[in-house]
Scaffold this active site. Structure first.
Site, PDB file in Angstrom:
ATOM      1  N   HIS A 196     -17.332  18.013 -18.162  1.00  0.00           N
ATOM      2  CA  HIS A 196     -18.760  17.848 -18.414  1.00  0.00           C
ATOM      3  C   HIS A 196     -19.074  18.152 -19.880  1.00  0.00           C
ATOM      4  O   HIS A 196     -18.273  18.752 -20.585  1.00  0.00           O
ATOM      5  CB  HIS A 196     -19.582  18.774 -17.503  1.00  0.00           C
ATOM      6  CG  HIS A 196     -19.647  18.274 -16.087  1.00  0.00           C
ATOM      7  ND1 HIS A 196     -18.644  18.522 -15.167  1.00  0.00           N
ATOM      8  CD2 HIS A 196     -20.566  17.520 -15.446  1.00  0.00           C
ATOM      9  CE1 HIS A 196     -18.962  17.954 -14.019  1.00  0.00           C
ATOM     10  NE2 HIS A 196     -20.125  17.330 -14.155  1.00  0.00           N
TER      11      HIS A 196
ATOM     12  N   LYS B 151     -23.213  22.354 -20.453  1.00  0.00           N
ATOM     13  CA  LYS B 151     -23.212  22.797 -19.042  1.00  0.00           C
ATOM     14  C   LYS B 151     -22.906  24.296 -18.966  1.00  0.00           C
ATOM     15  O   LYS B 151     -21.996  24.782 -19.635  1.00  0.00           O
ATOM     16  CB  LYS B 151     -22.192  21.988 -18.233  1.00  0.00           C
ATOM     17  CG  LYS B 151     -22.274  22.257 -16.747  1.00  0.00           C
ATOM     18  CD  LYS B 151     -21.534  21.217 -15.925  1.00  0.00           C
ATOM     19  CE  LYS B 151     -21.498  21.543 -14.461  1.00  0.00           C
ATOM     20  NZ  LYS B 151     -22.822  21.639 -13.820  1.00  0.00           N
TER      21      LYS B 151
END
Ligand code: NAD
Length: 245
Positions: free
Chosen positions: A132, A136
């Site tokens: 990600h 995040k």
């Protein structure tokens, strides 16, 4: 059949993505509410209400849906397990889809992972890799956690079987462990790979998300699926006909 929806959380990123996807799909947006608007407006118009707002709003949203007898798609996340459990009886009173991930591809990945884990058995070492964007804040992702849960269930293993990355003298890999590796960097929306590796062959199932419109389209698909259904709480596995017997 023409569908009309109401959106709760309409000014948010997902609310806007849903409005855009609805317009592209010929679906009418009958009402769009956000903070400061009367919430009941969303329930007085449209065939189905779609909520992507904030977890603290879910009780009011469900209460109004029950009051107006309105089908509801809940996309909001962030509920504690206790919070979610407490809200479930309310959700069962109306036709409701509640899913943590509305991507059709990710939901198919869940089903494919279950099949692969079952067919391939413990001789195939299972590892999950996710990547990600750099912003995040949690790891592993909720989607990776669900993939791991599926593998653990299928292999009758406990959470203690998980290996979060490996470091140092780990010893040889055992057949009763499942690895999880979280990569972070750049602007990656969300990549997930489930790997099953044996001596002589390796199967990799990969999903890559590049745009949040996938969640919006999935939520609209769930809304269309709810029309004409009786009360009951469902998830995307039900919508897509992927629920195993
Ligand atoms: P966002 O912060 O951009 O938007 C949320 C919107 O909801 C904001 O406009 C906010 O003002 C509004 N809102 C907050 N409380 C409200 C209330 N009581 N009544 C009406 N409106 C209210 O967030 P986002 O990225 O659009 O995500 C929204 C939610 O959807 C989050 O919980 C997120 O985790 C979740 N999400 C779920 C999926 C999925 O597939 N299930 C995918 C993406 C995001």
């Amino acid at each position: 059949m023409s569908l009309s929806i109401s959106i709760v959380g309409a000014r948010g990123r997902m609310g806007q993505a849903i409005a855009t996807a609805a317009q592209a799909g010929g679906i009418t947006v009958a009402a769009a509410v956000d903070v400061g608007d009367p919430l009941a407006t969303a329930f007085q118009a449209g065939d189905v209400v779609i909520d992507f707002s904030f977890h603290a709003a879910t009780r009011d949203v469900l209460t109004l849906a029950a009051q107006y007898g309105k089908p509801l798609v809940i996309g909001t996340t962030g509920h504690s397990p206790e919070e979610k459990k407490a809200l479930q009886p309310l959700a069962q009173q109306i036709p409701c889809v509640w899913a943590g991930n509305y991507s059709v591809g990710v939901n198919l990945l869940f089903a494919l992972t279950q099949t692969a884990a079952s067919v391939l058995g413990s001789d195939y070492d299972a590892e999950v890799i996710e990547m990600h964007h750099r912003f995040k804040k949690d790891a592993p992702s909720g989607t990776a956690a669900r993939l791991l849960e599926i593998i653990l269930q299928e292999r009758k293993l406990e959470q203690s079987a998980l290996r979060h990355g490996r470091h140092g003298i780990t010893g040889e890999r055992t057949s009763t462990e499942v690895g999880i590796h979280a990569l972070r960097g750049g602007d990656v929306v969300g990549d997930h790979t489930v790997m099953f590796a044996a001596l002589g062959e390796r199967l990799e199932l990969t999903h890559k998300a590049s745009d949040r419109s996938i969640f919006a389209r999935g939520a609209l698909r769930a809304a269309a699926w709810l029309v004409g259904r009786g009360p009951g709480l469902h998830d995307m596995q039900d919508v897509l006909g992927l629920r195993s017997a």
